[in-house]
Design an enzyme around this catalytic site. Structure first.
Site, PDB file in Angstrom:
ATOM      1  N   GLU A 135       0.840  -1.254   0.030  1.00 48.79           N
ATOM      2  CA  GLU A 135       0.113  -0.034  -0.145  1.00 48.79           C
ATOM      3  C   GLU A 135       0.887   1.198  -0.074  1.00 48.79           C
ATOM      4  OE1 GLU A 135      -1.531  -1.533   3.614  1.00 48.79           O
ATOM      5  OE2 GLU A 135      -0.826   0.092   4.887  1.00 48.79           O
ATOM      6  N   LYS A 137       2.710   4.700   1.074  1.00 47.32           N
ATOM      7  CA  LYS A 137       3.268   5.133   2.372  1.00 47.32           C
ATOM      8  C   LYS A 137       3.037   6.810   2.252  1.00 47.32           C
ATOM      9  CE  LYS A 137       7.469   5.193   4.895  1.00 47.32           C
ATOM     10  NZ  LYS A 137       7.442   6.767   5.593  1.00 47.32           N
ATOM     11  N   ASP A 139       2.572  10.515   3.190  1.00 49.07           N
ATOM     12  CA  ASP A 139       3.547  11.413   3.657  1.00 49.07           C
ATOM     13  C   ASP A 139       2.840  12.384   4.323  1.00 49.07           C
ATOM     14  OD1 ASP A 139       6.065  12.598   4.182  1.00 49.07           O
ATOM     15  OD2 ASP A 139       6.291  13.271   2.128  1.00 49.07           O
ATOM     16  N   TYR A 248      -4.772   2.944   8.332  1.00 52.42           N
ATOM     17  CA  TYR A 248      -4.051   1.676   7.846  1.00 52.42           C
ATOM     18  C   TYR A 248      -3.661   0.783   8.558  1.00 52.42           C
ATOM     19  CZ  TYR A 248       0.041   4.870   8.753  1.00 52.42           C
ATOM     20  OH  TYR A 248       0.783   5.803   9.336  1.00 52.42           O
ATOM     21  N   LYS A 367      11.143   3.309  -0.316  1.00 57.94           N
ATOM     22  CA  LYS A 367      11.120   4.556  -0.416  1.00 57.94           C
ATOM     23  C   LYS A 367      11.381   4.854  -1.884  1.00 57.94           C
ATOM     24  CE  LYS A 367      11.886   7.156   2.951  1.00 57.94           C
ATOM     25  NZ  LYS A 367      11.287   7.949   3.988  1.00 57.94           N
ATOM     26  N   CYS A 461      14.298  50.086  -5.261  1.00 58.93           N
ATOM     27  CA  CYS A 461      13.373  49.194  -5.983  1.00 58.93           C
ATOM     28  C   CYS A 461      14.036  48.813  -7.204  1.00 58.93           C
ATOM     29  CB  CYS A 461      12.062  49.802  -6.257  1.00 58.93           C
ATOM     30  SG  CYS A 461      11.191  48.837  -7.459  1.00 58.93           S
ATOM     31  N   CYS A 464      11.736  50.605 -10.165  1.00 59.11           N
ATOM     32  CA  CYS A 464      11.573  52.240 -10.404  1.00 59.11           C
ATOM     33  C   CYS A 464      12.504  52.917  -9.565  1.00 59.11           C
ATOM     34  CB  CYS A 464      10.275  52.418  -9.810  1.00 59.11           C
ATOM     35  SG  CYS A 464      10.018  52.473  -8.215  1.00 59.11           S
ATOM     36  N   CYS A 479       8.195  47.918  -2.397  1.00 67.57           N
ATOM     37  CA  CYS A 479       8.518  49.315  -2.975  1.00 67.57           C
ATOM     38  C   CYS A 479       6.897  50.013  -2.820  1.00 67.57           C
ATOM     39  CB  CYS A 479       8.680  48.980  -4.562  1.00 67.57           C
ATOM     40  SG  CYS A 479       8.320  50.284  -5.535  1.00 67.57           S
ATOM     41  N   CYS A 484       4.792  52.224  -9.877  1.00 70.85           N
ATOM     42  CA  CYS A 484       5.981  51.457 -10.112  1.00 70.85           C
ATOM     43  C   CYS A 484       5.659  50.550 -11.221  1.00 70.85           C
ATOM     44  CB  CYS A 484       6.488  50.653  -8.997  1.00 70.85           C
ATOM     45  SG  CYS A 484       7.736  49.562  -9.355  1.00 70.85           S
TER      46      CYS A 484
HETATM   47  S1  IVH Z   1       2.347   0.870   9.074  1.00 72.44           S
HETATM   48  C1  IVH Z   1       3.536  -1.091  12.898  1.00 72.44           C
HETATM   49  N1  IVH Z   1       1.359   1.826   6.685  1.00 72.44           N
HETATM   50  O1  IVH Z   1       5.363   5.863   7.877  1.00 72.44           O
HETATM   51  C2  IVH Z   1       3.608  -0.412  11.741  1.00 72.44           C
HETATM   52  N2  IVH Z   1       2.856   3.364   8.244  1.00 72.44           N
HETATM   53  O2  IVH Z   1       8.204   5.757   8.434  1.00 72.44           O
HETATM   54  C3  IVH Z   1       2.943   1.072  11.614  1.00 72.44           C
HETATM   55  N3  IVH Z   1       3.221   5.633   7.248  1.00 72.44           N
HETATM   56  O3  IVH Z   1       5.385   5.791  11.470  1.00 72.44           O
HETATM   57  C4  IVH Z   1       3.158   1.879  10.431  1.00 72.44           C
HETATM   58  N4  IVH Z   1       2.037   5.204   5.386  1.00 72.44           N
HETATM   59  O4  IVH Z   1       3.648   6.999  10.254  1.00 72.44           O
HETATM   60  C5  IVH Z   1       2.291   1.931   7.808  1.00 72.44           C
HETATM   61  N5  IVH Z   1       0.644   2.659   4.783  1.00 72.44           N
HETATM   62  C6  IVH Z   1       1.275   2.949   5.921  1.00 72.44           C
HETATM   63  C7  IVH Z   1       2.062   3.957   6.092  1.00 72.44           C
HETATM   64  C8  IVH Z   1       2.695   4.306   7.155  1.00 72.44           C
HETATM   65  C9  IVH Z   1       2.910   5.965   6.062  1.00 72.44           C
HETATM   66  C10 IVH Z   1       4.271   6.181   8.231  1.00 72.44           C
HETATM   67  C11 IVH Z   1       3.736   5.968   9.646  1.00 72.44           C
HETATM   68  C12 IVH Z   1       5.130   5.247  10.061  1.00 72.44           C
HETATM   69  C13 IVH Z   1       6.065   6.012   9.112  1.00 72.44           C
HETATM   70  C14 IVH Z   1       7.519   4.934   9.097  1.00 72.44           C
END
Ligand code: IVH
Length: 722
Positions: A135, A137, A139, A248, A367, A461, A464, A479, A484
């Site tokens: 799934e 990640k 941000d 999640y 990542k 400026c 002008c 300015c 201007c």
């Molecule tokens: S699972 C025990 N699932 O990434 C497992 N984390 O770098 C708990 N994060 O602290 C984390 N998307 O804040 C999980 N689909 C996802 C996520 C996710 C973002 C964050 C989360 C975690 C951090 C780690």
């Protein structure tokens, strides 16, 4: 969450409630229906991203609910949609322990890392091949939510992983977090879930635009924006930030009494067979036996979980394929992600594999490539904006960054430059996330040769030559010469821009070109361009001239709020422009508005009010408005115009004094039957005051608010056409 049958029924109920509330306010008998319907529309809006009613219709229903609850406070429940809104400010955020420590994730950056992790995971699990749930990640800022007996009990920030700040009131502002979720259907009593709070890219951009409007330094990225928003003490401000949340992970739960094992099967308190459970397993609902099952459960309970975004696959190759596939979608997503998370799908295996003190052994983050690059800062230019603000812009050696070549990066203001300690000649780290504008993260100070030189701010400026000033409390040099040329051209560009008068084919480049050639000197000049001269320019054929002329002509009919926004009054963004447009019937009515009248308008504070007040008292501005009107632009507000044919939709009314021809109650009924609303007092929200004989203080008060139309009884009768 809602089946198509339920959707149909709730939509039908919505229509019925809307129709019923048109003739008279709904009574307490409709309380449950209203709450169900409002929750349903919150879900369509926040989770499905597919609303079935308009914002004003939603607001109308919400107001009905507020009205009933105000009349019957004893019927208010903590999970009522109105209870998201907290009264007053949060004093402090108490520290609260998570039920289970919030661990971090191990990171991987390439295929080799992931293959090695898969090998270790298979060894730990004792299996040839593992089933994974993959799934995004997200941000953002991570949170934990606790529900008890189906109600949201609290929300806590990650903090140090063991304990964080309790921010429940702020979490309640996030419309995709349900205040009530039927965990009891799964036999769960106390549940802790994890997720990420996000500000989507669009809202982030809007938010940064607002900051820029107020000369505040913009936030670097949506993650900081989300994290910062969760720590705001005013929940209403949190609500305005339009945060979202993805949930999640189910980190902890206790089961309810009455759930038991019979012949290896789990049975609910009602005796329903929930499926086979191995003898030693905890008696839990089958959904909780796999990660994908718990995502499905969260989705079915009305949470936004990565239900559609996730994929369950067998073996690490399929994991890699999905990661690469998803990365391609990254820029098109409405929110930021920085990688994918791979989780062993079976919860029994997760338990078997366990965790280190730092991270679980059953999950890893993959990542994506950082959207960062290094370049060299060659020089800094100083640009003059529409309001005279001076913005330092870094010119760097061109560098490719997530699909575009970056050579120019805004440094926002002097403070930002000082804070980052940037020097000409520095190697700099540049980041660009998706369609977010690029920014300089930091100079690589350790690589300095000693030849770098300081960035010197101008005292005058650059366009002008006037002396620059820095008003107290502001971060930006300005300015203040309103003539201007740099400001004039920026004002014209803003006026014609998409969110203002939306004059297509009259973008930046053309405005600048015409301005330089002397074809255009000010905003009214747009409406009498010397087309005979333009025709002689290269690249201007008959067709493009006809397009330009057409677009300019069409813009004359733009609604008033666009014109107000286009005028570039300081601190007046699109939303305030709409509020202002709705408050008058003609733009010049604002000349009669006092500071207090302006502050009575929704969301208009002293700063905005002062700016608007000054604008309409300035003779040059008044002359500009007259000129625009004489050129055929629309300065009238549609809202303030008299309602036609008895349609009073959205208009507000108040009667005062003794009516001669109509009974007061009949007159009020006429208003409501025609879609109007009755108010109980005089305020800037009032559109019409109908004055009978011997009218007193209400009339006096209304006379002081120019936006209120004061009608005699006869005029009212004419208006409603009876
Ligand atoms: S699972 C025990 N699932 O990434 C497992 N984390 O770098 C708990 N994060 O602290 C984390 N998307 O804040 C999980 N689909 C996802 C996520 C996710 C973002 C964050 C989360 C975690 C951090 C780690």
């Amino acid at each position: 969450m809602y089946s198509s049958e339920q959707t149909r029924q709730l939509q039908q109920l919505t229509k019925e409630l809307m129709a019923a509330s048109n003739s008279k306010p709904l009574g307490k008998g409709k309380l449950d229906d209203l709450r169900d319907v409002i929750r349903f529309h919150e879900y369509r809006y926040a989770i499905m991203n597919d609303p079935l009613i308009s914002d004003p219709e939603y607001d109308g229903l919400y107001k009905q609910l507020e009205h009933i609850e105000a009349e019957h406070p004893e019927l208010i429940k903590p999970d009522s949609p109105t209870q998201r809104v907290a009264k007053g400010l949060t004093k402090e955020f108490p520290t609260m322990q998570h039920l289970v420590p919030m661990l971090s994730l191990e990171n991987s950056y390439n295929e080799e890392d992931l293959l090695a992790w898969d090998k270790r995971a298979r060894e730990l699990a004792g299996l040839e091949e593992l089933e994974y749930c993959v799934e995004p990640k997200f941000d953002g800022a991570s949170i934990s939510l606790t529900y008890e007996n189906d109600l949201l009990l609290r929300g806590v920030t990650r903090g140090d992983g063991v304990a964080g700040d309790e921010i429940t009131n702020n979490i309640r502002q996030i419309r995709s977090v349900p205040l009530k979720a039927a965990f009891s259907r799964y036999g769960l009593q106390l549940v802790e879930i994890r997720g990420e709070v996000l500000m989507n890219k669009n809202n982030f951009k809007k938010y940064n635009d607002q900051l820029a409007e107020q000369n505040l330094a913009p936030l670097a990225n949506p993650r900081n924006a989300a994290a910062g928003s969760l720590r705001i003490k005013d929940p209403r401000e949190v609500s305005r930030r339009n945060l979202e949340a993805f949930l999640y992970h189910v980190s902890y739960f206790t089961t309810m009494e009455g759930w038991q094992m019979t012949d290896g099967h789990l049975t609910s308190p009602e005796g329903e067979d929930m499926g086979a459970v191995k003898p030693k397993e905890m008696p839990v609902h089958p959904a909780l036996k796999s990660h994908s099952g718990s995502l499905q459960m969260l989705w079915d309970l009305g949470f936004r979980s990565p239900q559609k975004e996730k994929r369950v696959v067998k073996g690490i190759q399929a994991v890699l394929d999905y990661c690469h596939e998803f990365e391609k979608q990254r820029d098109g997503l409405p929110y930021e992600i920085d990688g994918m998370v791979i989780k062993v799908n079976s919860i029994a295996l997760q338990d078997k594999m366990g965790m280190t003190t730092h991270h679980p052994r059953w999950a890893i983050a993959f990542k994506f490539k950082a959207r960062q690059a290094t370049s060299i800062l060659r020089k800094v230019e100083f640009q003059v904006g529409r309001t005279g603000s001076i913005t330092p812009v870094a010119k760097i050696d061109p560098v490719p960054l997530s699909g575009v070549t970056v050579s120019s990066v805004s440094l926002f203001n002097e403070e930002v430059v000082r804070e980052k300690d940037l020097k000409i000649g520095d190697q700099v780290l540049v980041e660009r996330a998706g369609d977010v504008i690029p920014y300089i993260v930091k100079p690589l100070a350790e690589l300095r040769t000693g030849k770098e030189t300081a960035i010197v701010f101008p005292t005058h400026c650059p366009v002008c030559g006037d002396k620059l000033v820095k008003p107290e409390g502001e971060a930006v040099w300005r300015c203040v010469n309103i003539n201007c040329p740099a400001q004039v051209v920026e004002r014209i560009i803003h006026f014609a821009s998409k969110d203002a008068m939306d004059i297509r084919s009259f973008g930046d480049a053309n405005v600048r070109k015409f301005f330089e050639l002397g074809f255009l000197k000010d905003i009214p000049g747009i409406y009498h361009l010397p087309y005979d001269k333009i025709r002689e320019l290269e690249g201007f054929g008959e067709k493009s001239i006809a397009n330009l002329q057409g677009a300019i002509e069409t813009s004359k009919k733009q609604p008033l709020h666009r014109l107000i926004f286009g005028l570039g009054i300081r601190y007046v963004g699109e939303t305030t422009a709409k509020t202002l447009a709705a408050a008058v019937s003609h733009l010049t009515d604002f000349e009669g508005f006092s500071l207090e009248d302006l502050q009575n308008l929704e969301d208009v504070g002293p700063k905005v009010a002062t700016s608007v007040h000054q604008f309409f008292r300035n003779k040059d501005n008044r002359a500009l408005l007259d000129k625009l009107e004489s050129l055929g632009l629309n300065l009238k507000s549609q809202k303030g115009a008299p309602a036609a044919g008895g349609n009073l939709n959205g208009q507000t009314f108040l009667f005062t004094g003794t009516l001669q021809r109509l009974k007061r109650s009949d007159a009020e009924e006429i208003v409501e039957k025609n879609g109007g609303k009755l108010l109980s007092g005089v305020s800037s929200k009032l559109n019409y005051l109908i004055v009978g004989e011997d009218a007193g203080s209400k009339l006096e008060k209304a006379k002081k608010i120019p936006s209120i139309r004061i009608l005699t009884e006869d005029e009212f009768i004419k208006l409603v056409d009876i």
